[in-house]
Design a protein around this motif. Structure first.
Motif, PDB file in Angstrom:
ATOM      1  N   PRO A   1       0.908  -1.186  -0.119  1.00 50.59           N
ATOM      2  CA  PRO A   1       0.016   0.062   0.059  1.00 50.59           C
ATOM      3  C   PRO A   1       0.782   1.203   0.165  1.00 50.59           C
ATOM      4  O   PRO A   1       0.455   2.413  -0.234  1.00 50.59           O
ATOM      5  N   ALA A   2       2.117   1.212   0.442  1.00 50.05           N
ATOM      6  CA  ALA A   2       2.934   2.457   0.666  1.00 50.05           C
ATOM      7  C   ALA A   2       3.631   2.687  -0.902  1.00 50.05           C
ATOM      8  O   ALA A   2       4.357   3.576  -0.767  1.00 50.05           O
ATOM      9  N   ALA A   3       3.528   1.632  -1.716  1.00 47.48           N
ATOM     10  CA  ALA A   3       4.413   1.840  -2.825  1.00 47.48           C
ATOM     11  C   ALA A   3       3.691   3.049  -3.680  1.00 47.48           C
ATOM     12  O   ALA A   3       2.505   3.174  -3.816  1.00 47.48           O
ATOM     13  N   PRO A   4       4.502   3.489  -4.605  1.00 46.47           N
ATOM     14  CA  PRO A   4       3.865   4.450  -5.671  1.00 46.47           C
ATOM     15  C   PRO A   4       2.605   4.063  -6.280  1.00 46.47           C
ATOM     16  O   PRO A   4       2.682   3.081  -6.619  1.00 46.47           O
ATOM     17  N   THR A   5       2.000   4.914  -7.002  1.00 44.69           N
ATOM     18  CA  THR A   5       0.813   4.354  -7.624  1.00 44.69           C
ATOM     19  C   THR A   5       1.402   4.184  -9.118  1.00 44.69           C
ATOM     20  O   THR A   5       2.217   4.382  -9.514  1.00 44.69           O
ATOM     21  N   GLY A   6       0.363   3.449  -9.893  1.00 43.16           N
ATOM     22  CA  GLY A   6       0.896   2.885 -11.087  1.00 43.16           C
ATOM     23  C   GLY A   6       1.672   1.628 -11.151  1.00 43.16           C
ATOM     24  O   GLY A   6       2.311   1.200 -12.200  1.00 43.16           O
ATOM     25  N   ARG A   7       1.816   0.759 -10.136  1.00 38.24           N
ATOM     26  CA  ARG A   7       2.702  -0.299 -10.234  1.00 38.24           C
ATOM     27  C   ARG A   7       1.954  -1.620 -10.401  1.00 38.24           C
ATOM     28  O   ARG A   7       2.484  -2.735 -10.210  1.00 38.24           O
ATOM     29  N   THR A   8       0.515  -1.588 -10.393  1.00 35.75           N
ATOM     30  CA  THR A   8      -0.303  -2.727 -10.398  1.00 35.75           C
ATOM     31  C   THR A   8      -0.940  -2.970 -11.838  1.00 35.75           C
ATOM     32  O   THR A   8      -1.875  -3.657 -12.136  1.00 35.75           O
ATOM     33  N   THR A   9      -0.547  -2.188 -12.818  1.00 38.05           N
ATOM     34  CA  THR A   9      -1.231  -2.565 -14.221  1.00 38.05           C
ATOM     35  C   THR A   9      -0.264  -3.602 -14.774  1.00 38.05           C
ATOM     36  O   THR A   9       0.926  -3.635 -14.713  1.00 38.05           O
ATOM     37  N   GLY A  10      -0.793  -4.304 -15.924  1.00 34.09           N
ATOM     38  CA  GLY A  10      -0.141  -5.203 -16.639  1.00 34.09           C
ATOM     39  C   GLY A  10       0.210  -6.400 -15.946  1.00 34.09           C
ATOM     40  O   GLY A  10       1.005  -7.203 -16.332  1.00 34.09           O
ATOM     41  N   ILE A  11      -0.510  -6.919 -14.978  1.00 34.37           N
ATOM     42  CA  ILE A  11      -0.164  -8.150 -14.147  1.00 34.37           C
ATOM     43  C   ILE A  11      -1.035  -9.268 -14.470  1.00 34.37           C
ATOM     44  O   ILE A  11      -2.398  -9.083 -14.720  1.00 34.37           O
ATOM     45  N   LEU A  12      -0.538 -10.389 -14.819  1.00 34.00           N
ATOM     46  CA  LEU A  12      -1.360 -11.502 -15.248  1.00 34.00           C
ATOM     47  C   LEU A  12      -1.239 -12.476 -14.087  1.00 34.00           C
ATOM     48  O   LEU A  12      -0.002 -13.099 -13.718  1.00 34.00           O
ATOM     49  N   TRP A  13      -2.370 -13.070 -13.364  1.00 33.20           N
ATOM     50  CA  TRP A  13      -2.625 -13.742 -12.255  1.00 33.20           C
ATOM     51  C   TRP A  13      -3.312 -14.896 -12.705  1.00 33.20           C
ATOM     52  O   TRP A  13      -4.346 -14.918 -12.856  1.00 33.20           O
ATOM     53  N   ARG A  14      -2.691 -16.324 -12.449  1.00 38.86           N
ATOM     54  CA  ARG A  14      -3.368 -17.468 -12.915  1.00 38.86           C
ATOM     55  C   ARG A  14      -4.331 -17.779 -11.612  1.00 38.86           C
ATOM     56  O   ARG A  14      -3.557 -18.016 -10.574  1.00 38.86           O
ATOM     57  N   ILE A  15      -5.397 -18.172 -11.564  1.00 39.02           N
ATOM     58  CA  ILE A  15      -6.066 -18.543 -10.363  1.00 39.02           C
ATOM     59  C   ILE A  15      -6.481 -19.979 -10.111  1.00 39.02           C
ATOM     60  O   ILE A  15      -7.355 -20.487  -9.263  1.00 39.02           O
ATOM     61  N   ASP A  16      -6.228 -20.964 -11.209  1.00 40.16           N
ATOM     62  CA  ASP A  16      -6.547 -22.424 -11.108  1.00 40.16           C
ATOM     63  C   ASP A  16      -5.567 -23.113 -11.610  1.00 40.16           C
ATOM     64  O   ASP A  16      -4.253 -22.631 -12.406  1.00 40.16           O
ATOM     65  N   ASP A  17      -5.257 -24.512 -11.207  1.00 40.31           N
ATOM     66  CA  ASP A  17      -4.236 -25.343 -11.494  1.00 40.31           C
ATOM     67  C   ASP A  17      -4.460 -26.170 -12.728  1.00 40.31           C
ATOM     68  O   ASP A  17      -5.445 -26.380 -13.177  1.00 40.31           O
TER      69      ASP A  17
END
Length: 251
Positions: free
Chosen positions: A186-202
Motif C-alpha cells: 500500500p505504501a508503494a507509488p501508484t501505477g505499479r499494479t497495471t499489466g499483471i497476469l494472475w492465474r487462479i486455477d491449477d
C-alpha cells in the motif's frame, strides 16, 4: 381328550411367549437403530459445522483484502472459462461460458441479449475485448479493481453458504485472489499494479500426483494416470509479465 387339550394349551402358551419375545426383540432393534441414526446425524452435524467453519473468511482479513484491491487499476485473470463462469455468476448473477463481454451483441451472440442482461445483479463492466479466449477452455479476463473488489466481496459471502461444496469452491478462489492483493504494497507509488497476469486455477501434472509404491509380485505396471500436455496460449499476443497465483510453478 384332556391330554390333547393340555397339549394345545401348552402350544398356544409357547406361541404367545415366542410372539412376545419377538415383539420385544423388534422394539429393541428399532431402539438401537434409532440411537445409531441419532449418533450418525450428530456426527454429520459436527463434520458439517467444522466444514462450514473452515470455509469462512475472517472479517478483519477480508477488509484488508478489499482495501488493497481498491487500489488496483486492472488485473488480468487467467483461468478456465468454467472458473470464470462460477466467479461471474456469484458476483454478477448471470453469465455463460461462451460470452466474451457483458454488453449486448446481436450479431455474433458473444454477449447477453437484452433479456439476459436484465438479470445482472451488478454491472460486470466487461465491454468487447476484455475476455480473450484460448485453447483448452482457458481465457484471460481483464478485471478492473472495482470489479475485483466486488468479486472478492461476493466470494466472501459465498463462503458462508450452507452448501459445503459452494463454500469450499468460493473459499479456494477467494484465497487465490487474496494471494494477489497480499503481494501489493500500500505504501508503494501508484501505477505499479497495471499489466499483471494472475492465474487462479491449477493444471495438474503427473509429477504432482502421489502414487503408491511399485507393483507387487505378479502385478502389471500401471500406466500413468496423467500425461503432460502443452499449456494453452491465448490467441492474442501477450503483453503482460505472467505471474501465477497457483502453488504449482508454471513452465
Amino acid at each position: 381328550m384332556f391330554e390333547m387339550f393340555q397339549a394345545v394349551k401348552t402350544l398356544i402358551k409357547t406361541f404367545v411367549e415366542q410372539y412376545a419375545r419377538n415383539q420385544q426383540l423388534k422394539r429393541d432393534l428399532l431402539a438401537q437403530r434409532g440411537e445409531q441414526e441419532r449418533r450418525w446425524r450428530e456426527e454429520d452435524r459436527v463434520v458439517l459445522r467444522a466444514a462450514l467453519a473452515a470455509n469462512r473468511v475472517a472479517l478483519e482479513g477480508h477488509n484488508d483484502t478489499l482495501r488493497r484491491a481498491a487500489g488496483v487499476s486492472y488485473l488480468t485473470l487467467r483461468c478456465h472459462e468454467d472458473t470464470w463462469t462460477f466467479l461471474a455468476r456469484t458476483a454478477f448473477g448471470v453469465w455463460e461460458p461462451a460470452w466474451t463481454q457483458s454488453t449486448r451483441d446481436p450479431y455474433d451472440r458473444v454477449g447477453p441479449t437484452a433479456t439476459r442482461a436484465a438479470h445482472f445483479t451488478a454491472d460486470p463492466n466487461l465491454p468487447p475485448g476484455r475476455i480473450t479466449k484460448a485453447d483448452g477452455g482457458m481465457q484471460d479476463v481483464q478485471l478492473s479493481g472495482h470489479n475485483l473488489g466486488h468479486v472478492l466481496d461476493a466470494l466472501h459471502d459465498a463462503t458462508t453458504s450452507e452448501l459445503t461444496a459452494t463454500g469450499a469452491r468460493a473459499r479456494t478462489l477467494y484465497d487465490r485472489l487474496a494471494s494477489f492483493t497480499a503481494k501489493l504494497d500500500p505504501a508503494a507509488p501508484t501505477g505499479r499494479t497495471t499489466g499483471i497476469l494472475w492465474r487462479i486455477d491449477d493444471s495438474l501434472h503427473s509429477r504432482y500426483v502421489s502414487r503408491p509404491s511399485g507393483p507387487g509380485p505378479g502385478r502389471p505396471t500401471a500406466a500413468p494416470l496423467l500425461h503432460k500436455v502443452p499449456s494453452p496460449t491465448p490467441t492474442a499476443r501477450r503483453r503482460h509479465p505472467e505471474r501465477s497465483g497457483s502453488p504449482v510453478a508454471q513452465k
